[in-house]
Design an enzyme around this catalytic site. Sequence first.
Site, PDB file in Angstrom:
ATOM      1  N   GLY A 193       0.831  -1.209   0.000  1.00  9.94           N
ATOM      2  CA  GLY A 193       0.000   0.000   0.000  1.00  9.94           C
ATOM      3  C   GLY A 193       0.858   1.248   0.000  1.00  9.94           C
ATOM      4  O   GLY A 193       2.023   1.219  -0.415  1.00  9.94           O
ATOM      5  N   SER A 194       0.286   2.321   0.508  1.00  6.85           N
ATOM      6  CA  SER A 194       0.972   3.613   0.430  1.00  6.85           C
ATOM      7  C   SER A 194       2.012   3.772   1.543  1.00  6.85           C
ATOM      8  O   SER A 194       1.887   3.151   2.604  1.00  6.85           O
ATOM      9  CB  SER A 194      -0.068   4.724   0.557  1.00  6.85           C
ATOM     10  OG  SER A 194      -0.719   4.596   1.804  1.00  6.85           O
ATOM     11  N   PRO A 195       3.009   4.614   1.316  1.00  3.96           N
ATOM     12  CA  PRO A 195       4.003   4.860   2.378  1.00  3.96           C
ATOM     13  C   PRO A 195       3.358   5.413   3.652  1.00  3.96           C
ATOM     14  O   PRO A 195       3.781   5.059   4.757  1.00  3.96           O
ATOM     15  CB  PRO A 195       4.940   5.903   1.756  1.00  3.96           C
ATOM     16  CG  PRO A 195       4.741   5.772   0.280  1.00  3.96           C
ATOM     17  CD  PRO A 195       3.338   5.297   0.062  1.00  3.96           C
ATOM     18  N   VAL A 197       0.373   4.758   4.970  1.00  3.85           N
ATOM     19  CA  VAL A 197      -0.212   3.666   5.769  1.00  3.85           C
ATOM     20  C   VAL A 197       0.895   2.681   6.186  1.00  3.85           C
ATOM     21  O   VAL A 197       0.825   2.084   7.271  1.00  3.85           O
ATOM     22  CB  VAL A 197      -1.370   2.982   5.014  1.00  3.85           C
ATOM     23  CG1 VAL A 197      -1.976   1.869   5.855  1.00  3.85           C
ATOM     24  CG2 VAL A 197      -2.452   4.002   4.655  1.00  3.85           C
ATOM     25  N   GLY A 198       1.923   2.561   5.363  1.00  3.90           N
ATOM     26  CA  GLY A 198       3.076   1.714   5.725  1.00  3.90           C
ATOM     27  C   GLY A 198       3.640   2.111   7.090  1.00  3.90           C
ATOM     28  O   GLY A 198       4.006   1.259   7.902  1.00  3.90           O
ATOM     29  N   GLU A 215       5.533  -3.304   1.010  1.00  6.69           N
ATOM     30  CA  GLU A 215       5.660  -3.031  -0.430  1.00  6.69           C
ATOM     31  C   GLU A 215       4.924  -1.725  -0.668  1.00  6.69           C
ATOM     32  O   GLU A 215       3.689  -1.692  -0.659  1.00  6.69           O
ATOM     33  CB  GLU A 215       5.026  -4.167  -1.247  1.00  6.69           C
ATOM     34  CG  GLU A 215       5.723  -5.516  -1.101  1.00  6.69           C
ATOM     35  CD  GLU A 215       7.058  -5.591  -1.827  1.00  6.69           C
ATOM     36  OE1 GLU A 215       7.419  -4.623  -2.537  1.00  6.69           O
ATOM     37  OE2 GLU A 215       7.755  -6.604  -1.682  1.00  6.69           O
ATOM     38  N   CYS A 249       2.216   0.680  -8.955  1.00  5.63           N
ATOM     39  CA  CYS A 249       3.376   1.189  -8.192  1.00  5.63           C
ATOM     40  C   CYS A 249       4.599   1.315  -9.084  1.00  5.63           C
ATOM     41  O   CYS A 249       5.543   2.016  -8.735  1.00  5.63           O
ATOM     42  CB  CYS A 249       3.662   0.252  -7.026  1.00  5.63           C
ATOM     43  SG  CYS A 249       4.003  -1.429  -7.571  1.00  5.63           S
TER      44      CYS A 249
HETATM   45  P1  NAD Z   1      -3.475   2.268   1.086  1.00  7.35           P
HETATM   46  O1  NAD Z   1      -2.199   2.346   1.849  1.00  7.35           O
HETATM   47  O2  NAD Z   1      -4.428   3.382   1.176  1.00  7.35           O
HETATM   48  O3  NAD Z   1      -4.302   0.960   1.519  1.00  7.35           O
HETATM   49  C1  NAD Z   1      -3.728  -0.332   1.548  1.00  7.35           C
HETATM   50  C2  NAD Z   1      -4.458  -1.174   2.565  1.00  7.35           C
HETATM   51  O4  NAD Z   1      -4.297  -0.579   3.846  1.00  7.35           O
HETATM   52  C3  NAD Z   1      -5.957  -1.322   2.334  1.00  7.35           C
HETATM   53  O5  NAD Z   1      -6.322  -2.663   2.542  1.00  7.35           O
HETATM   54  C4  NAD Z   1      -6.574  -0.400   3.361  1.00  7.35           C
HETATM   55  O6  NAD Z   1      -7.803  -0.861   3.866  1.00  7.35           O
HETATM   56  C5  NAD Z   1      -5.549  -0.383   4.473  1.00  7.35           C
HETATM   57  N1  NAD Z   1      -5.521   0.915   5.175  1.00  7.35           N
HETATM   58  C6  NAD Z   1      -5.782   2.131   4.642  1.00  7.35           C
HETATM   59  N2  NAD Z   1      -5.653   3.100   5.578  1.00  7.35           N
HETATM   60  C7  NAD Z   1      -5.292   2.460   6.729  1.00  7.35           C
HETATM   61  C8  NAD Z   1      -4.999   2.913   8.046  1.00  7.35           C
HETATM   62  N3  NAD Z   1      -5.088   4.200   8.364  1.00  7.35           N
HETATM   63  N4  NAD Z   1      -4.653   1.986   8.965  1.00  7.35           N
HETATM   64  C9  NAD Z   1      -4.570   0.683   8.643  1.00  7.35           C
HETATM   65  N5  NAD Z   1      -4.845   0.204   7.419  1.00  7.35           N
HETATM   66  C10 NAD Z   1      -5.200   1.073   6.464  1.00  7.35           C
HETATM   67  O7  NAD Z   1      -3.041   1.962  -0.420  1.00  7.35           O
HETATM   68  P2  NAD Z   1      -3.976   1.831  -1.697  1.00  7.35           P
HETATM   69  O8  NAD Z   1      -4.516   3.165  -2.037  1.00  7.35           O
HETATM   70  O9  NAD Z   1      -4.909   0.685  -1.549  1.00  7.35           O
HETATM   71  O10 NAD Z   1      -2.903   1.376  -2.790  1.00  7.35           O
HETATM   72  C11 NAD Z   1      -2.119   2.270  -3.500  1.00  7.35           C
HETATM   73  C12 NAD Z   1      -0.724   2.359  -2.920  1.00  7.35           C
HETATM   74  O11 NAD Z   1      -0.113   1.075  -2.863  1.00  7.35           O
HETATM   75  C13 NAD Z   1       0.184   3.196  -3.806  1.00  7.35           C
HETATM   76  O12 NAD Z   1       1.020   3.988  -3.005  1.00  7.35           O
HETATM   77  C14 NAD Z   1       0.994   2.135  -4.552  1.00  7.35           C
HETATM   78  O13 NAD Z   1       2.218   2.577  -5.073  1.00  7.35           O
HETATM   79  C15 NAD Z   1       1.165   1.107  -3.491  1.00  7.35           C
HETATM   80  N6  NAD Z   1       1.465  -0.175  -4.089  1.00  7.35           N
HETATM   81  C16 NAD Z   1       2.712  -0.709  -3.934  1.00  7.35           C
HETATM   82  C17 NAD Z   1       3.023  -1.928  -4.546  1.00  7.35           C
HETATM   83  C18 NAD Z   1       4.372  -2.554  -4.398  1.00  7.35           C
HETATM   84  O14 NAD Z   1       4.481  -3.735  -4.716  1.00  7.35           O
HETATM   85  N7  NAD Z   1       5.389  -1.840  -3.959  1.00  7.35           N
HETATM   86  C19 NAD Z   1       2.070  -2.567  -5.321  1.00  7.35           C
HETATM   87  C20 NAD Z   1       0.824  -1.971  -5.461  1.00  7.35           C
HETATM   88  C21 NAD Z   1       0.516  -0.782  -4.844  1.00  7.35           C
END
Ligand code: NAD
Length: 473
Positions: A193-195, A197-198, A215, A249
């Site tokens: 997911g996003s940095p 939320v990471g 990731e 990504c």
């Molecule tokens: P996101 O971080 O918003 O959400 C990812 C997951 O986290 C979802 O299941 C969501 O429910 C959960 N989440 C969201 N907010 C949260 C919080 N406050 N606390 C706990 N969990 C939470 O990401 P997204 O919008 O679903 O995906 C897009 C992002 O993912 C982009 O930054 C993209 O570059 C990245 N991404 C990375 C890879 C990789 O392999 N490096 C692959 C695909 C996407």
Amino acid sequence: MATIFQEHQAAFDKQAAYFTAQRESFSLKERKALLKSIAKWVTSHTADIQAAIYADFRKPAPEVDLTEVKPITDEIDHTISHLNEWAAKESVGASLATFGTQAWMEYQPKGVCLIIAPWNFPFMLAIKPLVSALAAGCTAVVKPSEMTPNTAALISKMCSELFDDGRVVVFEGGVEVSQSLLELPWHHIFFTGSPQVGKIVMQAAAKNLTDVTLELGGVNPVIVDSSADLNDAVTKLTWGDFMNAGQSCMSPNVIYVHKDLYSLFLSKIDETISKMYGSNTDEIAESGNIACVVNEKHLARLRKLIDESVDAGASIMRGGEIIEEHNFLAPTVLRDVPPSAPVNTEEVFGPVMCVAKYENLDDLLAQINARPRPLAVYVFSKKQAIIDKVLSSTVSGTACINDTTLPFIHPNLPFGGVNTSGIGRSHGKAGFLAFSNQRSVVKQRRGITTTKLIYPPYKKQTKQTIDLVVKYL
Ligand code: NAD
């Protein structure tokens, strides 16, 4: 009625008990059988996967086949054919100090793992880490993205059909579900997911000292050097930028084109977009060649990103039109993107190609290096010296020469980012290792051993032995 946390705690406890009781039976044969069951399900439900992802963001079926289905069946085939070798004990030699011992590394399943997935490749990015978790002999709780609810429901259906929930269970839902799950003491968390939320995930993991794979997002620069094969670069970049409607990504973020090729690059990009996707907005929207933006929120974010880039000095060369009913944004090209435009530092994550002109490679590399470390750096050039310079002066999770995205699909390369773009590695053997505890084992002889010579009491002879050990071993 149980709260969601109690439900999650119960699922965790069930998997922990299942892991303890059944682990001995998680043989390589059994793990391969589970992987085969996923491959069989995916192959026989491809139409359902296409329909779910179309319902979520109108992703074209051929793109679903290529980027959601094939990566799973490929990952399973690759894992099945290498699992014995990955999971085998690795013997290591002894030193003088450990003379007479045997030593090896063995790979144990970490245990009960959490997989949190994003929406952008909603099926593939939930199931690919699950393949690694099962290959390593773990149990897993999977939390798909709430932004793609049709796919999340299908993932849930698949897992409930294939697995005992002591082994794999899915929790659908949004942030509250994710946050409740993150309270539990997992043995590994695999987050995509996003940095932003990471960071939340890593903080939650820190409470239990849980190991993480993160990731994360990529602000991926592309350098098109003056020696680049222009036609080749333009075609590859058009696909790299608009596949999955740029919601990847690995998408190029800003394409920096050398001044000598700049005008020609822009006109060829225009032609190529028309050739691949069509020339007017309605035609493109109905062509079935490009997906839509996932939801209104992301469409509004992209609109703002375009406006802010234009305010900073960029101009819209083509596209920008929106069909709100489907969250459709026509393939858009922003040209003359200045270094101050937000797209240089924010992930675009949509069908917006950003192009900037550069003159001096050293200055450009300095700009790139002043920003957070990318997931991918791309360079298009025929000159080895330029390629070497770009590779040696940047730090990124992956890099690709004369193409985009390929590091993600290469079966023999670990995949991941660095700092802001991620922590840890996945895919293939790296994915297996992410879910495995590498245990170091030493087998000592019974009776006389070298180490016994240094035990107290420290009489004269023992001290002399220790002196020799310190000096020579
Ligand atoms: P996101 O971080 O918003 O959400 C990812 C997951 O986290 C979802 O299941 C969501 O429910 C959960 N989440 C969201 N907010 C949260 C919080 N406050 N606390 C706990 N969990 C939470 O990401 P997204 O919008 O679903 O995906 C897009 C992002 O993912 C982009 O930054 C993209 O570059 C990245 N991404 C990375 C890879 C990789 O392999 N490096 C692959 C695909 C996407």
